[in-house]
Design an enzyme around this catalytic site. Sequence first.
Site, PDB file in Angstrom:
ATOM      1  N   GLU A  29      24.345 -82.928  78.833  1.00  0.00           N
ATOM      2  CA  GLU A  29      22.937 -82.674  78.544  1.00  0.00           C
ATOM      3  C   GLU A  29      22.535 -83.120  77.133  1.00  0.00           C
ATOM      4  O   GLU A  29      21.669 -82.515  76.504  1.00  0.00           O
ATOM      5  CB  GLU A  29      22.608 -81.197  78.772  1.00  0.00           C
ATOM      6  N   GLU A 100      26.514 -79.488  87.822  1.00  0.00           N
ATOM      7  CA  GLU A 100      26.328 -78.059  87.568  1.00  0.00           C
ATOM      8  C   GLU A 100      25.248 -77.528  88.497  1.00  0.00           C
ATOM      9  O   GLU A 100      24.054 -77.725  88.263  1.00  0.00           O
ATOM     10  CB  GLU A 100      25.940 -77.785  86.108  1.00  0.00           C
TER      11      GLU A 100
END
Length: 533
Positions: A29, A100
């Site tokens: 991220e 995720e």
Amino acid sequence: MCLEVGFRWEPLDSTPSRRGGESAKVENEYQNVEAAFHEKGPAYVRWAAKMAVDLQTGVPWVMCKQTDAPDPVINTCNGMQCGRTFGGPNSPNKPSMWTENWTSFYQVYGGEPYIRSAEDIAFHVALFIARMNGSYVNYYMYHGGTNFGRTSSAYVITGYYDQAPLDEYGLLRQPKWGHLKQLHAAIRNCSTTLLQGMRTNISLGQLQEAYVFQEESAGRCVAFLINNDEKVNATVQFRNISYYLRPKSISILPDCGKVIFNTAKVNTSYNKRITRSVQIFDSLDRWEGSKDIIQNFEPTISLQSDTLLEHMNVTKDKSDYLWYTMRFQHNISCTEPVLHVESLGHVTHAFVNGIYTGNAHGSHDTKQFIMENPIVLNNGSNNISLLSVMVGLPDSGAFLESKFAGLRRVEVHCNKTDQFYNFTSYAWGYQTYFDAPMGNDPVALNLSSMAKGETWINGQSIGRYWVSFLTSKGKPSQTMYHVPRSFLKDSENLLVLFEEVGGNPLHITLNTVSLSHVSERTSYHQIASISFE
């Protein structure tokens, strides 16, 4: 200690470009903060990718939520709805991966648990496979855990992802565990066709559609029938057969004919978690108490500064606590003085001339806070002692090394009329001994009678607690604190609490945790407390 679990579907004769397999993460991220670094952001992404690939590990590298991941690094999706939010691989030779899949979300002090249903998780997994041609789904988290010691990030409670299919104690959270197990079995049953078949999309209605995977040579076919309407049932026609679809549901047909799984139809029995009190620490004779010394400014103090120092840079993460002390001469007219303190985290306790005048704190979303307490000043010399407390380090963002915590401004304002709060008693430390409960059930401490601090069992910290920080519903975010049996001896276990505000240790209980099956739908986080006092 938590566990991520990834599921992939992989026939022996699959092609490398669509084959699920082991992978390694080079960044997670980073795109969320990349713009803050201007032209250096994209340059870092390219450098990180090249550095990883040059290691020649023999496994693919991934960058989570990095849409421009350089070849051959794979861009992947994180989130709860990757079948809707993922833009897809940025190259045709890369697989579609969900790295995720958040089964819940971390809970913070003052926040309610995030409840994500088994039906919702199953729907979005099936949607990702069908719509995005997904070949890999990794769950974050599949097994909840405990932030022992001081390992939790800012304002995050000690329990972590307790709503996962396996909860904080390793117990099955039903129906989430069973429903996903059936989903995975259904997908694996179709894995060869999903990976090798040609995919087509067919409209079945305004909000209904089908994704069909067809292997012409082998004569195999798999279909996903989707109802995207979240409120209304639907009956659709597929290959001249009628199918009933519940709202927001997907039916899986491994032969394009018979339904073997529907994401909204739960066949697993529900359960609830039960805690049983096996011991109450109500014997005053068994407790030993101590009080910390209120720190005052002394000319011989080792660290002195003419400005307010940043908290984390001083403590180096060796402690949550930092004393700010000062001494000044009161020689002006000041009626109804008020101590004004501005802080960026996370809690501040105030003492004036050794007298506790109050505290204030921020929150996960609003870390900056102001404390204003009426005080009484002596004529002449006065000591102001402020205890700054961290509740975890920052968890994300750009320039973490420049994040500021601790006091920003300290002033004494005069001529203000505020109510005076006088806390004449300030308890700081407790300890006692106890025996381990019989059996193998998980063990937890009920600290609902305490306020804020940290707990140790036989020298092992089981984490911070902050029971006095209430949610919008007026309840603590966490009262039960996991004690691994590996921390316990058969007898004479030492329990130590560092309590900042007060609380009543005589109402602390030791509990065992187990499951009970129920016939009706039950809130996942419901806890039944059974007392054996």
